[in-house]
Design an enzyme around this catalytic site. Structure first.
Site, short mmCIF file in Angstrom:
data_model
loop_
_atom_site.label_atom_id
_atom_site.label_comp_id
_atom_site.label_asym_id
_atom_site.label_seq_id
_atom_site.Cartn_x
_atom_site.Cartn_y
_atom_site.Cartn_z
N ASP A 1 -17.28 57.67 -3.95
CA ASP A 1 -15.87 57.95 -4.21
C ASP A 1 -15.56 57.71 -5.68
O ASP A 1 -15.95 56.69 -6.24
CB ASP A 1 -15.01 57.02 -3.33
CG ASP A 1 -13.52 57.24 -3.54
OD1 ASP A 1 -13.12 58.39 -3.80
OD2 ASP A 1 -12.75 56.27 -3.47
N ASP B 1 -10.34 63.79 -7.88
CA ASP B 1 -10.57 62.83 -6.81
C ASP B 1 -11.55 63.45 -5.82
O ASP B 1 -11.25 64.46 -5.18
CB ASP B 1 -9.25 62.51 -6.13
CG ASP B 1 -9.39 61.40 -5.10
OD1 ASP B 1 -10.52 61.13 -4.66
OD2 ASP B 1 -8.36 60.82 -4.73
#
Ligand SMILES: *[C@@H]1O[C@H](CO)[C@@H](O)[C@H](O)[C@H]1NC(C)=O
Ligand SMILES: *[C@@H]1O[C@H](CO)[C@@H](O)[C@H](O)[C@H]1NC(C)=O
Ligand SMILES: *[C@@H]1O[C@H](CO)[C@@H](O)[C@H](O)[C@H]1NC(C)=O
Ligand SMILES: *[C@@H]1O[C@H](CO)[C@@H](O)[C@H](O)[C@H]1NC(C)=O
Ligand SMILES: *[C@@H]1O[C@H](CO)[C@@H](O)[C@H](O)[C@H]1NC(C)=O
Length: 437
Positions: free
Chosen positions: A317, A118
């Site tokens: 992201d 992530d």
């Protein structure tokens, strides 16, 4: 629209009949070399976390959108709290969307785990042996000769959200969705590809109670804050890495995560990488305009404004699936696409408001960053059912009010089959097309 409609990417689960560790999974170029790791989609045949039964196209899209909404809430909560770092585990869901996983080895002797990556988190969060309420995938911390608890006085302990220092070792309790999670902060060697990072600090999850929202896989945070893997391995990798997210259409879902300067593309278009103190784990860039086909659409500069006080701006992201743009930016893009579709009937699907039952004729959408244009082919902005009858613009508007109002998120659907290079020392983010799946 028939609920049995299957979208190519998502109908994949149908094809994914192979168990984790089956020969075809291990065989297909999935071995790590140097500092390059294979990267899998969470639904890949190489993933033990793939869903047991395939969902219909609509259900899958709706599920991803709902996860994206939670993700957006989470991303915003980081600014609301006004923290200067992303905690090891926040009060909100840390990985609503752990979409991509890599293999990592922890401890001595090394134990292999699959963990979600992530890029907007610093957290490392590993289910540990003896954990009550965790899934079967655990790190047997008792068997590692090199595991060390982090003491309460240590600097790392103060970087955790709510440290609980009952004894002399650092622990923390958090809620994750409907689950309560109890973990201790520890250090151990982590090996990625062929490199070992000694004394890597992560949260060893000991207990999960209530609900079933705790994710099975551990989490490897690649953000830019102090506790992230990137910061903890700065000596080895010089705070530089790149990844290529595989296409949702690839049955094998295999891309790569490449750590360090070695092997990175020598020529790659780059834009300025910005640091926003309000959300200091994120990779911010300077988005200045958007082109639909050849036409630069009319978007006020305020829709892209970088603001260190509010956290507004544009981030890359990997944990959000579909790009969200501030309302004015999204509306301008959508309206231009609709204009070019003329009289074709437009319909909504979940959070998408622009779907057609005829082919979409807009060939490209270009994100124009300061000094770099990223031109997306249709596969990166149109999501199609496998029959090809339904196509939606795979982006959405961010909520207009609240802390998210100023955040543009360039998400994984838009990044697939591109190499994204993060070079922190030179403050650059690079993008190059790469067929990596
Ligand atoms: C997927 O993996 C199989 C078995 O390893 C291989 O034969 C095939 O070429 C791969 N497909 C793609 C699209 O990479
Ligand atoms: C882990 O680090 C220790 C030193 O802290 C070292 O002796 C040991 O060999 C390392 N283990 C692995 C698997 O690399
Ligand atoms: C955290 O949870 C553990 C286990 O449930 C409990 O023993 C401990 O007292 C809790 N600590 C705090 C600070 O709430
Ligand atoms: C991006 O595209 C525009 C045309 O729309 C062009 O004027 C500009 O020079 C391009 N920027 C870069 C960095 O190539
Ligand atoms: C999709 O289009 C094809 C050909 O136009 C048609 O035969 C099929 O019934 C359509 N499927 C759906 C679900 O509408």
């Amino acid at each position: 629209m028939a609920a049995s409609l299957l979208l190519i990417p998502l109908s994949l689960s149908l094809l994914l009949q192979l168990a984790y560790g089956a020969p075809s999974c291990a065989a297909h170029d999935h071995t790590s070399t140097g500092s390059t790791l294979p990267l899998f989609h969470v639904n890949s045949p190489c993933s033990p976390f793939r869903p047991p039964s395939p969902l219909s196209w609509q259900d899958s899209v709706l599920q991803m959108q709902s996860a994206d909404r939670s993700r957006l809430l989470y991303l915003s909560s980081l600014a609301v709290a006004g923290r200067s770092f992303v905690p090891i585990a926040s009060g909100r869901a840390v990985t609503q969307n752990p979409t991509y996983i890599v293999r990592a080895s922890l401890g001595t002797p090394a134990q292999t785990l699959l963990v979600a990556i992530d890029t907007s988190n610093d957290a490392a969060w590993i289910p540990c042996s003896g954990c009550l309420g965790c899934s079967a995938t655990t790190f047997n911390s008792a068997k590692s000769a090199t595991l060390k608890p982090v003491r309460c006085g240590a600097a790392q302990c103060s970087q955790v959200a709510n440290p609980s220092c009952g004894g002399s070792t650092c622990g923390f309790n958090v809620t994750y969705g409907s689950s309560a999670v109890s973990a201790s902060l520890v250090q151990d060697n982590i090996t990625l590809a062929s490199d070992t990072i000694r004394g890597y600090t992560f949260g060893c999850v000991n207990k999960v109670t209530g609900g079933n929202s705790f994710p099975a896989q551990g989490l490897l945070g690649l953000g830019r804050g102090p506790l992230s893997l990137i910061s903890q391995s700065a000596n080895l990798y010089d705070s530089t890495f790149s990844y290529c997210l595989p296409s949702y259409k690839s049955p094998n879902f295999s891309g790569t995560l490449r750590l360090g300067r070695k092997g990175q593309p020598l020529t790659i278009k780059t834009t300025r990488l910005l640091r926003n103190p309000r959300r200091s784990s994120f990779y911010y860039v300077d988005l200045v305009a958007i082109r639909v086909g050849a036409r630069v659409v009319d978007i006020p500069a305020t829709a892209f404004a970088f603001n260190p006080t509010t956290g507004a701006g544009t981030v890359f992201d990997s944990g959000t699936v579909f790009t969200t743009l501030t309302k004015k930016a999204y509306t301008a893009v959508r309206d231009e696409l609709r204009r070019r579709m003329g009289k074709a009937a437009v319909s909504p699907l979940g959070g998408f408001d622009t779907c057609y039952s005829v082919p979409i004729t807009v060939p490209t959408i270009t994100f124009m960053f300061s000094g770099m244009n990223m031109t997306l082919p249709q596969d990166n902005f149109i999501i199609r059912s496998s029959s090809g009858n339904t196509s939606c613009l795979a982006m959405a508007a961010a909520p207009e009010t609240g802390v998210n109002s100023g955040l543009n998120v360039i998400a994984s659907f838009q990044q697939q089959n591109h190499r994204i290079l993060i070079d922190i020392p030179n403050s650059k983010l690079g993008v190059a097309r790469e067929q990596c799946s």
